[in-house]
Scaffold this active site. Sequence first.
Site, PDB file in Angstrom:
ATOM      1  N   GLY A  97       0.791  -1.225   0.000  1.00  0.00           N
ATOM      2  CA  GLY A  97       0.000   0.000   0.000  1.00  0.00           C
ATOM      3  C   GLY A  97       0.822   1.273   0.000  1.00  0.00           C
ATOM      4  N   ALA A 146       0.553   5.670   1.527  1.00  0.00           N
ATOM      5  CA  ALA A 146       0.656   6.399   2.799  1.00  0.00           C
ATOM      6  C   ALA A 146      -0.651   6.363   3.576  1.00  0.00           C
ATOM      7  CB  ALA A 146       1.040   7.847   2.522  1.00  0.00           C
ATOM      8  N   LEU A 151      -4.582  -4.091   9.952  1.00  0.00           N
ATOM      9  CA  LEU A 151      -5.567  -3.031   9.729  1.00  0.00           C
ATOM     10  C   LEU A 151      -5.545  -2.027  10.872  1.00  0.00           C
ATOM     11  CD1 LEU A 151      -8.261  -3.451  11.706  1.00  0.00           C
ATOM     12  CD2 LEU A 151      -8.733  -5.288  10.109  1.00  0.00           C
ATOM     13  N   CYS A 181      -3.948   6.021   1.692  1.00  0.00           N
ATOM     14  CA  CYS A 181      -3.884   4.770   0.917  1.00  0.00           C
ATOM     15  C   CYS A 181      -4.035   5.008  -0.584  1.00  0.00           C
ATOM     16  CB  CYS A 181      -4.943   3.781   1.398  1.00  0.00           C
ATOM     17  SG  CYS A 181      -4.778   3.353   3.145  1.00  0.00           S
TER      18      CYS A 181
END
Length: 218
Positions: free
Chosen positions: A87, A89, A155, A172
Amino acid sequence: MRPPAVRLVRRSRVPYAELLALQERWLRRLQAAPGPEAPSGAEAGALLLCEPAGPVYTSGLRGGLTPEEMARLRALGAEVRATGRGGLATFHGPGQLLCHPVLDLRRLGLLLRTHVAALEACAVRLCESQGLQGARARAPPYTVRCGRHITSHGLALNCSTDLGWFEHIVPCGLVGTGVTSLSEELRRHVTVDEVIPPFLQAFKETYKCTLISEDSPN
């Protein structure tokens, strides 16, 4: 056959660097351990839970922050860190539940895609347990890393996070999607401590495992 066990390692408010160091120790531990031939009921890894002590922006393997942007974010008073997750930032800070499962997927009988789906399902079930309708559409983004069947990262769930920090980045890499929190959606203050019990219940049922406390004997 006994279900696999996952060690629950829970911290309160800790610096993000401390979480990364803890994650690295568990990664090394699992990498040095036997693989799927471990006996029934053997530990499959650890579930690391914490609330970040201060504001920190992180970037993933795909980058997401230029040197100029990193300097700008540090000027706001935030820490900026590059990580080994997937992913782009994102932001972590107080009022947020960070969940990093460090798991040997072979011991749980999972593939990477089923692990990712299970992690999302845990977040959705948690949101629904709090009375949030349409939780799947509001599920938090998740970014995981997997090497040699062992996962890390996970997460972040905004409970009562100051969402203003997200305005300084494109979270993201998702343009125009916005960021929310349980407190924002439910119109009441939701703490990290409040959501941990239903999250743990969802994790046990979704991953079909038992959770053992950090200080339990092996």
